[in-house]
Scaffold this motif. Sequence first.
Motif, PDB file in Angstrom:
ATOM      1  N   PHE A 263      49.764  41.242  46.205  1.00 21.96           N
ATOM      2  CA  PHE A 263      48.641  41.418  45.424  1.00 21.96           C
ATOM      3  C   PHE A 263      48.901  40.467  44.007  1.00 21.96           C
ATOM      4  O   PHE A 263      50.046  40.244  43.728  1.00 21.96           O
ATOM      5  N   SER A 264      47.960  39.447  43.768  1.00 19.31           N
ATOM      6  CA  SER A 264      48.066  38.695  42.775  1.00 19.31           C
ATOM      7  C   SER A 264      47.047  38.816  41.439  1.00 19.31           C
ATOM      8  O   SER A 264      45.826  39.202  41.984  1.00 19.31           O
ATOM      9  N   GLN A 265      47.539  38.378  40.387  1.00 19.18           N
ATOM     10  CA  GLN A 265      46.177  38.720  39.055  1.00 19.18           C
ATOM     11  C   GLN A 265      46.662  37.610  38.173  1.00 19.18           C
ATOM     12  O   GLN A 265      47.411  37.234  38.027  1.00 19.18           O
ATOM     13  N   LYS A 266      45.216  37.357  37.805  1.00 15.94           N
ATOM     14  CA  LYS A 266      45.280  36.329  36.580  1.00 15.94           C
ATOM     15  C   LYS A 266      45.025  36.865  35.309  1.00 15.94           C
ATOM     16  O   LYS A 266      44.451  38.076  35.251  1.00 15.94           O
ATOM     17  N   ASP A 267      45.042  36.244  34.142  1.00 19.02           N
ATOM     18  CA  ASP A 267      44.717  36.634  32.841  1.00 19.02           C
ATOM     19  C   ASP A 267      43.445  37.021  32.761  1.00 19.02           C
ATOM     20  O   ASP A 267      43.044  37.670  31.764  1.00 19.02           O
ATOM     21  N   ASP A 268      42.430  36.268  33.535  1.00 20.21           N
ATOM     22  CA  ASP A 268      40.898  36.385  33.168  1.00 20.21           C
ATOM     23  C   ASP A 268      40.516  37.288  34.005  1.00 20.21           C
ATOM     24  O   ASP A 268      39.166  37.689  33.891  1.00 20.21           O
ATOM     25  N   GLY A 269      41.441  38.393  34.744  1.00 25.92           N
ATOM     26  CA  GLY A 269      40.797  39.421  35.268  1.00 25.92           C
ATOM     27  C   GLY A 269      40.669  39.149  36.958  1.00 25.92           C
ATOM     28  O   GLY A 269      40.131  40.233  37.556  1.00 25.92           O
ATOM     29  N   GLN A 270      40.782  38.263  37.172  1.00 27.76           N
ATOM     30  CA  GLN A 270      40.656  37.990  38.883  1.00 27.76           C
ATOM     31  C   GLN A 270      41.884  38.445  39.570  1.00 27.76           C
ATOM     32  O   GLN A 270      43.015  38.244  39.226  1.00 27.76           O
ATOM     33  N   ARG A 271      41.604  39.112  40.513  1.00 26.87           N
ATOM     34  CA  ARG A 271      42.601  39.977  41.437  1.00 26.87           C
ATOM     35  C   ARG A 271      42.573  39.525  42.940  1.00 26.87           C
ATOM     36  O   ARG A 271      41.243  39.663  43.305  1.00 26.87           O
ATOM     37  N   SER A 272      43.511  39.522  43.708  1.00 27.14           N
ATOM     38  CA  SER A 272      43.342  39.342  45.192  1.00 27.14           C
ATOM     39  C   SER A 272      44.677  39.934  46.071  1.00 27.14           C
ATOM     40  O   SER A 272      45.719  39.994  45.594  1.00 27.14           O
TER      41      SER A 272
END
Length: 331
Positions: A279-288
Amino acid sequence: MMRLSMTRKGPMPPTVLSAVTVIAVSFAGSAALAHDDHCAAIAASVAQAGFNDRVSVSCTEDHAVISSDTYPDHDLMTGIVGTNEQVPVPAKYAAPILLSPVLGQTPLTRDAALGVAVNGVPIYDYTGGGEMSVADLAHHQAQHDTVQTGQLDICGGHAGRGDDYHYHAKPTCMIETMANSGNDAIIGWAFDGFPIYGDVNPDGSEIAEGALDICNGQPDAVFGYRYHTSPDAPYVVQCLMGVVSDFDKLPRVRPLEHVSGDKLGPGRPPRGGVDDLVFSQKDDGQRSMDYTYQGEDYFIRYAPAETPGCYDFQTRTVTNGGEVKSGEFCR
């Protein structure tokens, strides 16, 4: 971010951070805390743990309400094999903790949270889908055990059917991030008003074999009663021993609702489990959430939509036969 706030009668303790210490000294040996002191203890448990920048506590006549977005600031979903193909999405949640707890005669159980951790994440029993009944409490439900069936991440939680993150076992990653991590730190509160501690007594001594009751609790000199986590099943609170008059009305996380695009049904655990789930996530709220199953790649991805509280999803899951789907969903 939410700020710590309290509404209570009478003066506040000199500092909220010292409230639990003051209360423990003043009420040692008593059956339970008074209303206002219980309110202060709950607020202090959040503040001392260092979570009052993302969790708020407000007290009414009857409850301390712990409010959060249920989305913790620690690793998520790592280590899951028996995935239900659901993904954690922030969800507004207000957990009411009774301020005048009273022990009852009959254990209470439900197919939803029984309490909340001090970081605002709900705490469930150890079963994956609410398979526990009062009659089942004395017997380990191995086939529904989220630990033994590989449904939990290394932090003791996962995303449920409402795409909400919650714990089914000891919240190890949360405890590691607590500013006051230690044997005497309260790690959560059950809805009946009693605190939850770790695997040992608050003074650091081992819990005697057979000391914990059917709900994983025992008497406490300050609060009257307390719950514990445990290395073996039931791992955490598996029922409530306190009286909760509005038990059937306790909150549930609101599930995501389909707005446009493809509909997505609830996920089903792929037979035999998946591999390499990340599970990964970015600061802009994108998550995968990406994983493989029988050599094929699958994923669940989302990002904030233009409408607040809504998300644009793109998925390829085993549940949906590997078909790529996309749509907008809102809380």
